[in-house]
Design a protein around this motif. Sequence first.
Motif, PDB file in Angstrom:
ATOM      1  N   CYS A   1       0.820  -1.228   0.000  1.00 37.06           N
ATOM      2  CA  CYS A   1       0.000   0.000   0.000  1.00 37.06           C
ATOM      3  C   CYS A   1       0.849   1.272   0.000  1.00 37.06           C
ATOM      4  O   CYS A   1       0.332   2.355   0.308  1.00 37.06           O
TER       5      CYS A   1
ATOM      6  N   ALA B   1      -0.683   4.258  -1.776  1.00 39.42           N
ATOM      7  CA  ALA B   1      -2.101   4.559  -1.541  1.00 39.42           C
ATOM      8  C   ALA B   1      -2.246   5.755  -0.601  1.00 39.42           C
ATOM      9  O   ALA B   1      -1.639   5.789   0.466  1.00 39.42           O
TER      10      ALA B   1
ATOM     11  N   VAL C   1      -6.624   4.337   2.652  1.00 36.23           N
ATOM     12  CA  VAL C   1      -6.715   2.889   2.790  1.00 36.23           C
ATOM     13  C   VAL C   1      -7.851   2.541   3.739  1.00 36.23           C
ATOM     14  O   VAL C   1      -7.990   3.151   4.809  1.00 36.23           O
TER      15      VAL C   1
ATOM     16  N   ASP D   1      -8.041   4.063  -2.169  1.00 30.49           N
ATOM     17  CA  ASP D   1      -7.031   3.618  -3.130  1.00 30.49           C
ATOM     18  C   ASP D   1      -6.630   2.167  -2.893  1.00 30.49           C
ATOM     19  O   ASP D   1      -6.060   1.524  -3.775  1.00 30.49           O
ATOM     20  N   ALA D   2      -6.878   1.672  -1.682  1.00 31.45           N
ATOM     21  CA  ALA D   2      -6.530   0.291  -1.345  1.00 31.45           C
ATOM     22  C   ALA D   2      -7.427  -0.189  -0.215  1.00 31.45           C
ATOM     23  O   ALA D   2      -7.880   0.609   0.614  1.00 31.45           O
TER      24      ALA D   2
ATOM     25  N   VAL E   1     -11.944  -0.160  -6.480  1.00 26.99           N
ATOM     26  CA  VAL E   1     -10.709  -0.145  -5.675  1.00 26.99           C
ATOM     27  C   VAL E   1      -9.578  -0.806  -6.467  1.00 26.99           C
ATOM     28  O   VAL E   1      -9.699  -1.969  -6.873  1.00 26.99           O
TER      29      VAL E   1
ATOM     30  N   LEU F   1      -6.515  -1.745  -5.546  1.00 29.95           N
ATOM     31  CA  LEU F   1      -5.590  -2.639  -4.853  1.00 29.95           C
ATOM     32  C   LEU F   1      -6.271  -3.268  -3.636  1.00 29.95           C
ATOM     33  O   LEU F   1      -6.928  -2.566  -2.850  1.00 29.95           O
ATOM     34  N   VAL F   2      -6.111  -4.574  -3.480  1.00 33.45           N
ATOM     35  CA  VAL F   2      -6.625  -5.290  -2.316  1.00 33.45           C
ATOM     36  C   VAL F   2      -5.509  -6.144  -1.735  1.00 33.45           C
ATOM     37  O   VAL F   2      -4.823  -6.868  -2.464  1.00 33.45           O
TER      38      VAL F   2
ATOM     39  N   TYR G   1      -9.671  -8.738 -10.953  1.00 34.48           N
ATOM     40  CA  TYR G   1      -8.440  -8.562 -10.176  1.00 34.48           C
ATOM     41  C   TYR G   1      -7.427  -9.633 -10.572  1.00 34.48           C
ATOM     42  O   TYR G   1      -7.792 -10.762 -10.904  1.00 34.48           O
TER      43      TYR G   1
ATOM     44  N   VAL H   1      -1.752 -10.216  -2.583  1.00 37.45           N
ATOM     45  CA  VAL H   1      -1.870  -8.864  -3.138  1.00 37.45           C
ATOM     46  C   VAL H   1      -2.585  -8.973  -4.478  1.00 37.45           C
ATOM     47  O   VAL H   1      -2.114  -9.668  -5.389  1.00 37.45           O
TER      48      VAL H   1
ATOM     49  N   ARG I   1      -4.561  -6.817  -7.703  1.00 38.25           N
ATOM     50  CA  ARG I   1      -4.649  -5.513  -8.355  1.00 38.25           C
ATOM     51  C   ARG I   1      -5.672  -5.571  -9.486  1.00 38.25           C
ATOM     52  O   ARG I   1      -5.741  -6.550 -10.230  1.00 38.25           O
TER      53      ARG I   1
END
Length: 417
Positions: free
Chosen positions: A263, A266, A269, A336-337, A359, A361-362, A384, A406, A408
């Motif tokens: 992150c 980001a 978050v 953003d994450a 979103v 990024l996770v 993702y 992770v 994206r």
Amino acid sequence: MAEQVIIERLGAKADGIAETDGGHVFVPYTLPGETVEIEREDSRGRLLRVAQESPEREMPFCPYFGECGGCATQHMREDFYRAWKRDTLVKTLQHARIDTPIEAMIDAHGEGRRRVTLHVRFPEGVMQVGYMAARSHHVVTIDHCPIAVPALKHHAPIVARAIGEHLKAGRKPLDIQVTATLSGLDVDIRGHGPMKDKDRLRLVDLAADLDLARLSLHGDIVVERRPPAIMMGRASVIPPPGSFLQATERGEQAMAALVVEACARAKRVADLFSGCGPFALRLAERSEVHAVETDKGSVASLDKAARMTQGLRRVTVEARDLFRRPLLTPELNAFDAVVIDPPRAGAEAQARQIAASKVPLVVSISCDAATFARDAAILISSGYQLERIVPVDQFKYSSHLEVVGVLRKSGKKPSAR
């Protein structure tokens, strides 16, 4: 009646599996290739003797191994153990059609478990203090736990025994949770029920005799002699009694480092199932964070720690049942994450809301490979890409494993297989 069987392979729970005319038999504390003598009960086998040992077998370091149900793998050589544990994760992900390469497993045992729960029982009026035997309500009496941190290894059983003696008149089954903190032991007693004021005062005296930092009864603080502090990044956190903590300090640090790295760019978050803030408080050194957690006490502890720590970005908190009321897509789109670390059952409803969001990024953390795979598959099916999978072994000598993934947003949904 005793019989001999040959162990063919290991199951996901570390039990050896033998194939017999009567079906599969699961035998704990065995290894592939071994010939063992067992006593069978349905599909379970009780190990009586190892007639032919595997070269991967070694002598367990704990005198209670094989009786206590806490550890399952101390009889495995280290290289074999690490390969088996990683392979179990690989197979679970393959079953879910997830083929992202898995990185090297991080050994996150560190100094050991920083929390233990000892059981006090009174069979036939005689007090027993220890851990439960595997798949049993029988207490295995112990005087030390080799996989606990030094502050707990010998002292936790002493504390539990003293509390048992103090409360033995009621003959109630007690579960005594002992946590090592920077200021001493934090103890929470469960199973006793309501207590009269005079008895609570006697517990206050006992806490002083044992030099406990805090003593609680069913989460209700009886006495706090010193705030039981735990560092999370640069923040000092006072968790509520019995609240969730990562099993080891090194495990928390390893997973938090992976989360913070992912992150790094980001600005905002969302930390879902945030607990007391092991990720949120570290993320806040670089990013604004909105932390969401079901337990109100944990939310309050996180909020206080954030406000008392200098140099953090803005941290907002929310007490919310994410199983019944997951963050919805419009709420998620503001971030953003998203970092998500649900209990063992996973968070399918929340994963579906994230899948429908924008979103980018996770970061998904889970202590159960099967639910990690299920929730990750939901995200993958919506576009993702699972870029990274890191196993973190903070539950050493057990079959459990933490997984950090992770993901994206790729901008397009994958084609159907």
